[in-house]
Design an enzyme around this catalytic site. Structure first.
Site, PDB file in Angstrom:
ATOM      1  N   GLU A  52       0.823  -1.204   0.000  1.00  0.00           N
ATOM      2  CA  GLU A  52       0.000   0.000   0.000  1.00  0.00           C
ATOM      3  C   GLU A  52       0.863   1.263   0.000  1.00  0.00           C
ATOM      4  O   GLU A  52       0.575   2.242  -0.717  1.00  0.00           O
ATOM      5  CB  GLU A  52      -0.919   0.015   1.228  1.00  0.00           C
ATOM      6  CG  GLU A  52      -1.860  -1.172   1.306  1.00  0.00           C
ATOM      7  CD  GLU A  52      -1.312  -2.316   2.135  1.00  0.00           C
ATOM      8  OE1 GLU A  52      -2.084  -2.925   2.883  1.00  0.00           O
ATOM      9  OE2 GLU A  52      -0.090  -2.605   2.035  1.00  0.00           O
ATOM     10  N   ALA A 155       9.366 -36.750  -8.864  1.00  0.00           N
ATOM     11  CA  ALA A 155       9.599 -36.926 -10.294  1.00  0.00           C
ATOM     12  C   ALA A 155       9.599 -38.425 -10.536  1.00  0.00           C
ATOM     13  O   ALA A 155      10.496 -39.130 -10.066  1.00  0.00           O
ATOM     14  CB  ALA A 155      10.927 -36.299 -10.706  1.00  0.00           C
ATOM     15  N   SER A 169      18.408 -42.359 -10.963  1.00  0.00           N
ATOM     16  CA  SER A 169      17.229 -41.492 -11.020  1.00  0.00           C
ATOM     17  C   SER A 169      17.444 -40.246 -11.877  1.00  0.00           C
ATOM     18  O   SER A 169      16.500 -39.486 -12.100  1.00  0.00           O
ATOM     19  CB  SER A 169      16.827 -41.059  -9.608  1.00  0.00           C
ATOM     20  OG  SER A 169      17.866 -40.328  -8.987  1.00  0.00           O
ATOM     21  N   ARG A 185      11.538 -24.307  -5.915  1.00  0.00           N
ATOM     22  CA  ARG A 185      12.584 -24.058  -4.914  1.00  0.00           C
ATOM     23  C   ARG A 185      12.707 -22.567  -4.603  1.00  0.00           C
ATOM     24  O   ARG A 185      12.885 -22.168  -3.454  1.00  0.00           O
ATOM     25  CB  ARG A 185      13.936 -24.588  -5.421  1.00  0.00           C
ATOM     26  CG  ARG A 185      14.064 -26.087  -5.442  1.00  0.00           C
ATOM     27  CD  ARG A 185      15.443 -26.501  -5.946  1.00  0.00           C
ATOM     28  NE  ARG A 185      15.569 -27.949  -6.030  1.00  0.00           N
ATOM     29  CZ  ARG A 185      16.625 -28.587  -6.525  1.00  0.00           C
ATOM     30  NH1 ARG A 185      17.656 -27.869  -6.981  1.00  0.00           N
ATOM     31  NH2 ARG A 185      16.663 -29.896  -6.563  1.00  0.00           N
ATOM     32  N   THR A 197      19.013 -39.794  -0.359  1.00  0.00           N
ATOM     33  CA  THR A 197      18.994 -38.961  -1.562  1.00  0.00           C
ATOM     34  C   THR A 197      20.318 -38.227  -1.730  1.00  0.00           C
ATOM     35  O   THR A 197      20.847 -38.104  -2.842  1.00  0.00           O
ATOM     36  CB  THR A 197      17.835 -37.949  -1.491  1.00  0.00           C
ATOM     37  OG1 THR A 197      16.599 -38.653  -1.503  1.00  0.00           O
ATOM     38  CG2 THR A 197      17.869 -36.975  -2.657  1.00  0.00           C
ATOM     39  N   ASP A 201      22.412 -39.052  -5.036  1.00  0.00           N
ATOM     40  CA  ASP A 201      22.365 -38.025  -6.072  1.00  0.00           C
ATOM     41  C   ASP A 201      23.360 -36.885  -5.873  1.00  0.00           C
ATOM     42  O   ASP A 201      23.605 -36.121  -6.798  1.00  0.00           O
ATOM     43  CB  ASP A 201      20.953 -37.429  -6.142  1.00  0.00           C
ATOM     44  CG  ASP A 201      19.899 -38.457  -6.529  1.00  0.00           C
ATOM     45  OD1 ASP A 201      20.277 -39.509  -7.066  1.00  0.00           O
ATOM     46  OD2 ASP A 201      18.712 -38.197  -6.284  1.00  0.00           O
ATOM     47  N   LEU A 205      20.678 -28.775  -4.397  1.00  0.00           N
ATOM     48  CA  LEU A 205      19.402 -28.241  -3.895  1.00  0.00           C
ATOM     49  C   LEU A 205      19.325 -26.720  -4.019  1.00  0.00           C
ATOM     50  O   LEU A 205      18.700 -26.042  -3.211  1.00  0.00           O
ATOM     51  CB  LEU A 205      19.160 -28.669  -2.441  1.00  0.00           C
ATOM     52  CG  LEU A 205      19.179 -30.175  -2.172  1.00  0.00           C
ATOM     53  CD1 LEU A 205      18.939 -30.449  -0.696  1.00  0.00           C
ATOM     54  CD2 LEU A 205      18.153 -30.898  -3.035  1.00  0.00           C
ATOM     55  N   ARG A 208      18.914 -23.032 -10.107  1.00  0.00           N
ATOM     56  CA  ARG A 208      19.868 -22.848 -11.195  1.00  0.00           C
ATOM     57  C   ARG A 208      19.210 -22.575 -12.548  1.00  0.00           C
ATOM     58  O   ARG A 208      19.767 -21.852 -13.350  1.00  0.00           O
ATOM     59  CB  ARG A 208      20.762 -24.092 -11.327  1.00  0.00           C
ATOM     60  CG  ARG A 208      21.567 -24.391 -10.083  1.00  0.00           C
ATOM     61  CD  ARG A 208      22.499 -25.581 -10.272  1.00  0.00           C
ATOM     62  NE  ARG A 208      21.808 -26.794 -10.626  1.00  0.00           N
ATOM     63  CZ  ARG A 208      21.156 -27.562  -9.759  1.00  0.00           C
ATOM     64  NH1 ARG A 208      21.088 -27.230  -8.475  1.00  0.00           N
ATOM     65  NH2 ARG A 208      20.547 -28.661 -10.160  1.00  0.00           N
ATOM     66  N   GLU A 296      11.699 -33.014  -1.284  1.00  0.00           N
ATOM     67  CA  GLU A 296      12.126 -33.530  -2.579  1.00  0.00           C
ATOM     68  C   GLU A 296      12.606 -34.984  -2.557  1.00  0.00           C
ATOM     69  O   GLU A 296      13.061 -35.486  -3.572  1.00  0.00           O
ATOM     70  CB  GLU A 296      13.223 -32.627  -3.160  1.00  0.00           C
ATOM     71  CG  GLU A 296      12.721 -31.272  -3.616  1.00  0.00           C
ATOM     72  CD  GLU A 296      13.587 -30.672  -4.712  1.00  0.00           C
ATOM     73  OE1 GLU A 296      14.063 -31.420  -5.585  1.00  0.00           O
ATOM     74  OE2 GLU A 296      13.808 -29.458  -4.685  1.00  0.00           O
TER      75      GLU A 296
END
Length: 363
Positions: A52, A155, A169, A185, A197, A201, A205, A208, A296
Site C-alpha cells: 500500500e 519426479a 534417477s 525451490r 537422496t 544423487d 538443492l 539454477r 524432494e
C-alpha cells in the site's frame, strides 16, 4: 472495469514478491481514480515498505482523496517492521478500499478493516477470495498454526517409480520439468531431502534453471552418517540444516559439521525409530522462521510425511516411461483399506514438454 479486474492486477503484483518477503505475505496494491490506474506497488522484501505504501509513493504526489485502493490482503493497523498502513490510507483520504481477504494474523484480523470504516472509508472485502488465499497459502498456514506449509514434489515414471532397481534417477523427467522444480525451490523457504537422496544423487538443492535466491537446505540424517566431504557441506550457496537424533547432536561429528557452518537440529524419534516429522517441522518453523518447505525425497522421507499427515500440497512430475521393479515413491507407506487413503483435490494439470505436472492439494 470491475473490482475483480483491479484485484486480479493486485494479485499479479503480489507474486512479484515471491522468494523475498517470507515469512510475510505476498501483497500487491493498485490505486484507481476516475477509472484510471494511477499507482501500483508490491511488498518487495521482508522489512521493506508494504504494498500500500509503495503504491501511494508511486503516485508521485497526486491527490488521492476520493481514490480507490485495491489490495489482496487486509491493510495492517499495527506497528511491526513498518508503521501501520491504515494510518497512511486514512491520511490520504481514500474514498474506497477493496480488500481481497481478511488478514488471518490474529494481531490484524478484521481490525484494519474496522479502523478504515471508523474513519469513514467504504471497505469491501472478499473479492477474488480463493485466488487471494492461494497466493498467500504459505502465510495462512504458518500464521494460524505456527507450522510451515509443506509441498511434496516427486519426479516419477508412469508406474510410480522414482529410481531404477540400481538406484539410478537422473534424469527421469524432462528439462522443462526440472526448470519448474527450480521455480518451486525459489518460491519456498526451504528444501528437504533424506540422507539416502544425498548419498545417491549428491544434490546441491539450489536454484539454477531460473534467476532467484536459493532456499535453505534441510537434510534428515538421524545418525549424522553422511561424509564430511559431501558437496552440500562444502559450498556457501545457502545455509544447511541437518536434522538428527538428540543423542548425536553434540557428538564429535556434529562439532565438525558446525565448524563448517552447518546447523545441527536435534529431533525426537517416533515409535518406528525414525525422525519425528511433526517435531522437525515445528522446530524448523520456530528456530529458523521457515514458513514453507519443499520435500524432494526420497521414498522413506516421502512416506514419513504421508504417515504423519504432514503435507498440504503435491507436485507430481510424471514422465512417459515405465521402469518396472524400482524404487516406489511411497515404498514405506502401507494401508490395508481404501477408506484410509489420503485424499486430494486436483488443482491443475500442466504439460511440461513430454511430461505432466499434477498439482494436488490436501482435501
Amino acid at each position: 472495469m470491475t473490482n475483480e479486474f483491479y484485484m486480479n492486477r493486485a494479485i499479479e503484483l503480489a507474486y512479484k514478491g515471491t522468494g523475498y518477503v517470507s515469512p510475510n505475505p505476498r501483497v500487491g496494491a493498485v490505486i484507481v481514480k476516475n477509472g484510471v490506474i494511477i499507482g501500483e506497488g508490491w511488498h518487495k522484501k521482508f522489512g521493506a515498505p508494504h504494498a500500500e505504501i509503495e503504491a501511494i509513493e508511486n503516485c508521485k504526489g497526486v491527490d488521492l482523496s476520493d481514490a480507490t485502493l485495491y489490495v489482496n490482503l487486509e491493510p495492517c493497523n499495527h506497528y511491526g517492521k513498518t508503521p501501520p498502513c491504515t494510518s497512511a490510507i486514512i491520511e490520504k483520504k481514500f474514498r474506497n478500499v477493496i480488500v481481497g481477504m481478511t488478514d488471518p494474523n490474529p494481531v490484524v484480523s478484521g481490525r484494519g478493516i474496522e479502523v478504515l470504516r471508523d474513519a469513514g472509508i467504504n471497505v469491501e472485502a472478499d473479492i477474488l477470495l480463493e485466488d487471494c488465499k492461494w497466493v498467500n497459502r504459505f502465510f495462512i498456514k504458518n500464521i494460524t498454526t505456527k507450522l510451515p506449509y509443506v509441498i511434496i514434489k516427486t519426479a516419477q515414471s508412469l508406474d510410480g517409480n522414482i529410481a531404477t532397481s540400481s538406484g539410478e534417477s537422473k534424469w527421469i523427467t524432462s528439462p522443462e520439468s526440472r526448470k519448474a522444480v527450480h521455480s518451486l525451490r525459489f518460491e519456498v523457504d526451504a528444501v528437504l531431502v533424506g540422507r539416502r537422496t544425498v548419498l545417491n544423487d549428491n544434490p546441491s538443492l539450489t536454484v539454477r534453471e531460473i534467476e532467484g535466491r536459493n532456499p535453505l537446505r534441510i537434510i534428515f540424517d538421524s545418525s549424522l552418517s553422511l561424509p564430511l566431504e559431501t558437496d552440500i557441506f562444502n559450498d556457501s550457496a545457502s545455509p544447511v540444516i541437518v536434522c538428527c537424533k538428540p543423542e548425536v547432536s553434540d557428538s564429535r561429528k556434529a562439532e565438525l559439521l558446525k565448524s563448517k557452518g552447518i546447523n545441527i537440529l536435534p529431533v525426537w524419534q517416533n515409535n518406528e525409530g525414525k525422525l519425528d516429522v511433526q517435531d522437525a517441522v515445528s522446530k524448523l518453523s520456530r528456530e529458523f522462521n521457515i514458513a514453507s518447505i519443499l520435500v524432494e525425497g526420497g521414498a522413506s522421507v516421502f512416506s514419513s510425511f504421508i504417515n504423519e499427515k504432514i503435507y498440504d500440497e503435491f507436485h507430481l512430475f510424471i514422465a512417459p516411461i515405465i521402469i518396472g521393479k524400482g524404487l516406489n515413491v511411497f515404498g514405506d507407506f502401507t494401508i490395508r483399506h481404501l477408506v484410509e487413503s489420503p485424499r486430494f483435490k486436483i488443482r491443475a494439470v500442466i504439460k511440461r514438454n513430454t511430461d505432466l505436472q499434477i498439482v494436488a492439494i490436501k482435501s
